[in-house]
Structures are given as C-alpha cells and as structure tokens.
Design an enzyme around this catalytic site. Structure first.
Site, short mmCIF file in Angstrom:
data_model
loop_
_atom_site.label_atom_id
_atom_site.label_comp_id
_atom_site.label_asym_id
_atom_site.label_seq_id
_atom_site.Cartn_x
_atom_site.Cartn_y
_atom_site.Cartn_z
CG ASP A 1 -26.30 -6.24 14.72
OD1 ASP A 1 -27.20 -6.99 15.11
OD2 ASP A 1 -26.29 -5.01 14.90
C1 BGC Z 1 -22.61 -3.39 10.98
C2 BGC Z 1 -23.15 -3.42 12.36
C3 BGC Z 1 -24.62 -3.09 12.31
C4 BGC Z 1 -25.33 -4.04 11.36
C5 BGC Z 1 -26.81 -3.81 11.25
C6 BGC Z 1 -23.40 -4.27 10.06
O1 BGC Z 1 -22.94 -4.14 8.77
O2 BGC Z 1 -21.24 -3.75 10.99
O3 BGC Z 1 -22.45 -2.52 13.19
O4 BGC Z 1 -25.18 -3.19 13.58
O5 BGC Z 1 -24.75 -3.94 10.09
O6 BGC Z 1 -27.12 -2.63 10.60
C1 NOJ Z 2 -24.53 -1.39 15.79
C2 NOJ Z 2 -25.89 -1.78 16.23
O1 NOJ Z 2 -26.73 -0.64 16.27
C3 NOJ Z 2 -25.86 -2.44 17.58
O2 NOJ Z 2 -27.14 -2.88 17.92
C4 NOJ Z 2 -24.89 -3.58 17.56
O3 NOJ Z 2 -24.86 -4.15 18.84
C5 NOJ Z 2 -23.51 -3.14 17.14
N1 NOJ Z 2 -23.60 -2.48 15.87
C6 NOJ Z 2 -22.51 -4.27 17.06
O4 NOJ Z 2 -22.72 -5.10 15.97
#
Ligand code: BGC
Ligand code: NOJ
Length: 825
Positions: A484
C-alpha cells in the site's frame, strides 16, 4: 524473558503477570457478536461491525494504556481490587490469565478472597457471558462489596468519540429486576438495544457514569466503590453505564457464583415496545438471559465451545519433532486464522474498529488459511467479495461488513486486487472439490442485474491484468499493489493527503494513474496465480481458453526475465519516470522482498531462483526475520510515496513484514531448501519468539504485522534500537500465509484440484513426522519418513499399501480413511 507459558493440553496461553510488555488480548465470538479482551479484562464488544454497531466504549491510545473494559470491583473492608488487577492496580496475592480458544479466564486473589472470572461468547449467541466465582479461602467469614461495570458506546463508534454536542444529550437506559438495558435512540430509528444482567438479586445499581465514577475520578478509583455503595442512578444523557451492586458474605471455604450476560438484541419494528409504546420489549433479552442463568448452563455453553474448537482443530493435526511447530499448526496459527477471517483488519489493539472495512485483497488471502476450517463460510465470503467487483475486473479495495457494499471513499485501482480472488477461489475448490462455485451467479458492483458466473469473475480478474500493461509489458502499478505504501502515481507534497486515495492531478488525463509505472510484484503474482486459472479452464474442458491464458503467463515470464531481472534478484518496479526501483543501480531500496517469492514459485528460471534465494539470505535476512527492502530509505522519495515516509526499519520501509516473509518461506521450501525455509519460519513464529517476549512486546501466541527491522533507530543514531520489537498484532495476512507456509510448503500437505498433494520440504535433520488431515470427507493418516535426511524429494508414496507415482494422493469418492506413507530420499 517470558511472561507466561503455553498450556498445550488445554490450548491456552497462561499469563502469569498483569504487567505484560503490552496488553495481551484474546477474541471472543466467531459469528455476530465479538469481544476483545485483554489480560486485565480491558477491551470492548461489538455486533458484526466494530464501527457501526459498537456496544461498549473503549478509548484507544489512552494514558495509561488499556483503559476501559468489563470490570469487577471488590471492596473488602477498605481493600479495593479487581480480579484482573487493572484498573485499580492493587497488588494481588495471586494473578493468572488464561487465554483459550474463544474464552478467557482471569483469576485474582487478595486477602484470602479468590475471584475467578470466565468470559466467553457462546455459539449462536449475541452476547458475552461472564461467570464470576468468589471463594473465601480464609478461615473466618468474609463480608465484602462487589460491583460490575461496563460503559455503553452510543452505537456508532466514530460518532461516539467525536460528536459530543449531540451525544451528551441522548443517552437512555431502562432498569428492570437485575438487568440494565441500554436503549439510546431506540425510541426513534434503531431497532436494537443492549443489556447487562446478572442471575441474582442485586442491592443496587448505577447507570450514570458520573455518579458511579465521579467526575474527577477515574476507572481506578470510582467514587461509589470508594464509598462502598451505589447511587441507583438513572442515566439521562451524558455517559450511560451499567453497574450492578451486591453485598456478599461468604463463610470460610464457601463460594458464590454469579453469571452475567452482556447481550445485544434486534427487534422487528412492530414489536419494539410493550403496549405502552415506550417500554422496550424485553422478550428476546429475557430468553437470552434464561439461556445462561445458572452455573450448569454456563458449563454446558463452555463445553459446546470446546467441542466446536475440537472439531475445527481436528481437521489438521501434526506431530513433528518440534513442539513449537505443533503448537503453532495445531492450535494458535489456526486460531488466529479464524480471527483474521472474521474481522479482517477492523478491530484489534492497533486497529481502532473505525478505520477500515473488509479489504478485498486481505479477505481473499485470509481465506487461504481458513478455508479448511469452515468451507461453507469461506464460500459465502467469496461470493460477498466477488459481488463487489466491477465488470471490467477492477475491484473496490474495501467493503463494509454490515452493508457488504464496495466502499466508494477508498475506491479501486489497486493493481493486485483481482489476482487474489483467483487464488482464493482456487484454494476453495482444491479444498472442497466443489466446482459448482464457478457456476454461482454473482453480481458485479452489488447489482443483481449484472450478475454473471463466478468463472466470469475469475476471467475478468485475469484479463484485468493482461489488459493493463505498461511500456515493458509488465502490469501497471496503479495506485498501489500489495504494498500500500508504494504509490507511484501520488507525487504528494501536501500533508494529510492519503497515499492510498490521492493521485496526482498530472495523471488525471491518463485515467487517474501513471501509464508508465509498472509493478514487477504484480507480474510475479500473475505468473504464480495464473496457472490456477489455467487449471480450472482445463478441468472444465475449455482447452482453447486455457491455452490462451497460458500464453499470457508465458509471455509475462519472458518479460520478467527480459525487463525485470536485475542480475541477482527481481526488480521491484518501474516508477512513473520509467526509472528502475529495487535494482542494484538504485541508491537506496536496491532489493525488495515482495516479487522474489512468487517469481521463484513461478518456475521462471532455475538459476535465477537460486541466485534470488542467496541474495535474500544475504541482503534481507536477520535473526528476527526478513526485512522488506534494503537499504532502507533514509529520505523522502516523492516518486515512491508512503514507503519512504517511514523511518528506516519500520513498517514497509525495511521493517520485517511477516506477511511476505511467508512468501519466501514458501519459495525456499518449493525450491527444495527446507533448512532455509525452516530458518525463516522459526525466526518469526510466535512460539519461537516467546523466549524474548520482553523485546518482542506483543502476544507470544499470535503473529503481528511487523517486527522492527535492523535499520530501526538508524536515523536517530541508535541503530537496532527496536530491532525485534513486534507491533500490530493479530489482524494480518501473516496468519494465513504462515499457515500456508508451514502446513502446505514445509510440511507439504497441500490440497490440489485432483486430490491431496503431499510433498514436504523439511529440515534435513528431521527423521520425519506424522499428520492427520480431514479432506473431502476422508481422514488421511500421513506418515513421512526421512531416513536419508534430505530436505525434499518424495522417493516413494504408498497409499493404503499400494505404490503411487508422484506425490498426489488421488481422490477416491466415498473413501473414509486413507493411509499415506511417504519416504523421502
Ligand atoms: C500502512 C499499510 C496499510 C495502509 C492502509 C499504511 O499507512 O503502512 O500497512 O496497509 O496504511 O491502511
Ligand atoms: C496492510 C494491508 O492490510 C495489506 O492489504 C497490505 O498488503 C499491507 N499492509 C502492506 O502494505
């Protein structure tokens, strides 16, 4: 240092001190009603949706930590204490918390009075049942005062913690006998109320927080408890609570048992009230209370819960030379898979329940670890998820569990999303042999008039990738892929813009994201997942379509070698400027973990796979697991986005992201490197990190999303500061993927379209292992022998005394028991 121990026979983790390095929690409930409960009874309850239907209130990020919960207070002649130590925090003579499968038992002792509280949510029941057993262990009579306590949330947790101008005037309760009913907004638009009851006469109650606690007191010193009384208060706005009050005398050696129910009820609109049109109709609540109003009924409910878990955990059971592996596979990893399946990423001690709905990619991956437990629920979930998909194969990134509708706020265009659905549907078919799911009519965008077969959904998913390729023929990265935080179309320089939803206006004309930025990860996922789609088409006799899809996979593999192979590993991406990301040519972030595992398992190139595994070991591995990238980013790269906003060593910027550690574990096992796979497995598996709980901080019985990487603290001159420290425990795709890694790749018990495949890749020093697996109605008794001490290689497979070629045990309809013996060599 440990703070407790595993009790495997009872499937419990036993916490021996309330002062754990972080609140260590458990989950109660598996269907509609859920509770989070910490080892000091903090936490809260909700019905289905932690945001929209919050039942009790909780304050995240409070000081001190973990304030608010279901608390019992005791005033024993001036000594005030709680069975779970907090919130009063009077030093106890004895303390223990047992977190088990769907229940928690907290026991405290003070001045010869023992209080044992068991919490659970019964099967098919919308309430938390709490049994309190008070025992006078002294040699003379004891008279003391006893209070229960729960604070109601005014239903919508987001609104409840922001909209005080309205909410402080709306709170309403009703009291009847020993039950306190919470009915805010029931008069108008709500058809639900909550209640808190006890199966005994009470000596009073409170429902107004300020009367019970006192405006300037806290949970640790409620005025009513200090004064040894209650106010019989009737909440009128402000903050409604529920507290029962009782004076109790116990003879020496005597016990008293009380059973409390914290329940939730929905009523048909025409039956909401009694004849007077205002008193709530309590019919359903009374029936719920009646169901658990004696210790015998309570015990029966607990027995049912145990039987439920016996059944679920009886599906896969392994006996390996490592107790810790057995503990993870047979108990805790499967348990965590159930919890993540149920809650996705919504409610934990790191997810506030108001942030996120169900993730498209998250929920699909959760199915991989859960599908064998209750395939029917997995099927239902698959249909729910697929129903939110768009006709062109694109996906809403999230949907709300209560409405099951795609969430327009976050929208779509996450490049990896569609592929996960091919993987999860395949996993479902491999587990169950239920090919009929492909014929199920499933809406697009929740519109029944647009319903098409599930096979159609898989087809548009596959071609969504094929139809969205960039200049090198690699899949477009779009807003983000699995990571993400790699946001190649963001170019954000303004605080507050969400990296997940903001795309730079310069890409508007191109459809909202760069048509240059490409993801090697999605390419690798495509070549890994694609063969499942081809397998499905072949099974259905659609040979031409299968060949067409296979040609796309082959083409992508070639593109990966031509344009994404960096010499010793696979690159990560091309950014929107067409520059390489994750290459030895880069200044920072030269190697990334994500594409490597799927690329290796796609059989693109044997030599490349070997080199990649070596590079991973050299550049990414640490004693606490594999970091996500290396070197960590030490500055903000506007062309990469969120990943470079994290200090090095945390989260996606070179943190140990345990989710994708599993992909490497799978890949190493797949490539025959059983020792390497097991090394990575044991670096992060909770049962192994238990010994260093003081460093690891979070629960030693479940995975967390992230462990601090080797670069943590480097930017403040304290390199390795929080190296090894866990965060964001419980709700993570790590649970499912590590379940897959250990059970399907290392132990090698892998459901396949045609039957159960058994192809272990274990540490060479193991003599073998045994396992039982219930699979499509039959019990497989599996024995693996490893006389030559190899990691991988099925030398012989014997099924019910007959030698069989290969490593797939052919499925035979109607067979109830199958004996499988494998010799490695
Ligand atoms: C986090 C991710 C997460 C994303 C969406 C980011 O700040 O680092 O792990 O999946 O937010 O919520
Ligand atoms: C948490 C999210 O829930 C997941 O969908 C994502 O792949 C990882 N963070 C990595 O960013």
């Amino acid at each position: 240092m440990k703070f407790g121990h595993f009790d495997d026979a009872n499937r419990e983790y036993v916490i021996e001190t309330p002062r754990t390095p972080y609140p260590w929690i458990n989950y109660l409930g598996t269907q509609g009603f859920f509770s989070l409960i910490s080892n000091t009874a903090g936490g809260y309850s909700f019905y289905k949706d932690a945001r929209l239907r919050r039942i009790t209130r909780y304050r995240y990020n409070n000081v001190p930590i973990d304030m608010g919960g279901r608390y019992f207070y005791i005033n024993d002649n001036g000594t005030i204490w709680n069975p779970g130590w907090s919130p009063v925090k009077t030093e106890l003579d004895a303390y223990e918390c047992r977190h088990g499968m769907g229940y928690t038992i907290i026991t405290g002792k003070k001045n010869n009075l023992k209080a044992q509280v068991t919490f659970f949510v019964p099967q098919d029941y919308d309430g938390e049942v709490q049994q309190v057993v008070l025992t006078n262990e002294g040699s003379s009579d004891k008279t003391f005062k006893f209070w229960s306590f729960a604070e109601w949330c005014l239903w919508d947790a987001q609104d409840d913690c922001t909209n005080f101008q309205r909410n402080f005037s709306t709170g309403r309760v009703e009291i009847k006998d020993s039950t306190i009913y919470h009915k805010t907004e029931y008069r108008d638009r709500r058809n639900h109320y909550a209640f808190y009851s006890v199966n005994d006469k009470i000596d009073g109650y409170d429902t107004d927080r300020d009367t019970f606690i006192g405006l300037y007191n806290g949970f640790h010193n409620p005025q009513a408890v200090l004064d040894g009384k209650c106010g019989n208060s009737l909440a009128d706005g402000w903050s409604p609570i529920a507290s029962h009050f009782k004076e109790i005398t116990l003879k020496a050696g005597e016990s008293k048992t009380l059973v409390f129910v914290l329940g939730y009820v929905e009523m048909p609109v025409d039956k909401k009230f009694e004849a007077d049109g205002k008193t709530i109709n309590k019919e359903k609540a009374l029936a719920m209370i009646e169901k658990y109003n004696t210790p015998e009924k309570f015990a029966a409910g607990m027995k049912e819960l145990r039987a439920y878990w016996d059944k679920l955990l009886g599906i896969l059971n392994v006996n390996t030379p490592e107790d810790k592996v057995n503990r993870m596979v047979n108990i805790w990893n499967q348990y965590q898979c159930m919890v993540t399946f149920n809650l996705s990423r919504s409610a934990s001690y790191f997810e506030s329940g108001i942030g996120r709905g169900m993730g498209f990619r998250d929920s699909n991956q959760d199915i991989l670890g859960f599908v064998h437990q209750i395939p029917d629920r997995a099927r239902e979930r698959l249909i729910d998820i697929a129903s939110t998909q768009l006709e062109d194969g694109g996906c809403y990134h999230q949907y709300q569990p209560l409405t099951k509708k795609g969430n327009a706020d976050i929208g779509g265009d996450f490049s990896d999303d569609p592929l996960w659905m091919i993987l999860s549907v395949s996993a479902y078919i491999k587990e169950t042999g239920d090919w009929s799911i492909l014929d199920a009519k499933v809406p697009y965008d929740n519109d029944e008039s647009k319903a098409k077969s599930m096979l159609d959904h898989l087809t548009v998913s596959f071609y969504h990738i094929v139809n969205n390729l960039g200049p090198h023929g690699l899949p477009l990265a779009m807003r983000a892929d699995w990571n993400d935080c790699i946001n190649l179309s963001c170019f954000s320089d303004t605080p507050g813009e969400s990296f997940q939803t903001y795309t730079n206006p310069k890409f508007k004309a191109e459809g909202g994201y760069s048509k240059v930025a490409e993801s090697v990860f999605v390419a690798a996922l495509f070549t890994y997942v694609g063969p499942n789609f081809v397998g499905i088409l072949n099974h259905l006799g659609k040979k031409d379509e299968a060949a067409k899809a296979q040609a796309e996979i082959d083409k992508m593999k070639k593109v990966m070698m031509d344009s994404a192979w960096d010499g010793n590993w696979f690159m990560r991406a091309y950014d929107a400027n067409g520059q390489k990301m994750g290459s030895k040519e880069c200044e920072e972030g030269q190697i990334f973990i994500e594409p490597q595992g799927f690329a290796i398992m796609s059989d693109i190139d044997k030599d490349a796979a070997k080199k990649t595994l070596a590079a991973i070991d050299e550049r990414l591995n640490t004693k606490h697991g594999l970091v996500l990238n290396n070197p960590a980013f030490s500055k903000y790269y506007i062309q990469y986005g969120e990943i470079s906003t994290y200090p090095g060593g945390y989260k996606e910027n070179a943190g140990i992201f345990t989710h994708n550690n599993a992909w490497i574990i799978c890949a190493a096992a797949y490539a025959g490197e059983g020792d390497q796979a097991f090394k990575y497995y044991s670096e992060i598996a909770p049962a192994y990190t238990e010994e260093t709980s003081d460093l690891h901080k979070t629960e030693p019985y479940v995975y967390g999303q992230m462990i601090g990487g080797k670069d943590a603290g480097s930017d403040i001159g304290q390199t390795e500061k929080n190296f090894g420290q866990g965060k964001n425990s419980w709700l993570t795709g790590t649970a499912a993927w590590n379940m897959v890694a250990i059970s399907q790749y290392i132990l090698g018990i892998q459901p396949d379209f045609d039957g159960l495949k058994v192809d272990p890749s274990i540490p060479a020093n193991w003599d073998g292992f045994t396992a039982t697996r219930l699979f499509r109605g039959a019990k497989y008794n599996i024995t693996i022998k490893n006389p030559s001490h190899v990691c991988k290689g099925v030398k012989s497979l014997v099924v019910d005394g007959q030698a069989v070629e290969g490593c797939v045990v052919p499925f035979v309809e109607g067979k109830k028991e199958v004996n499988v013996e494998i010799t490695l060599g």
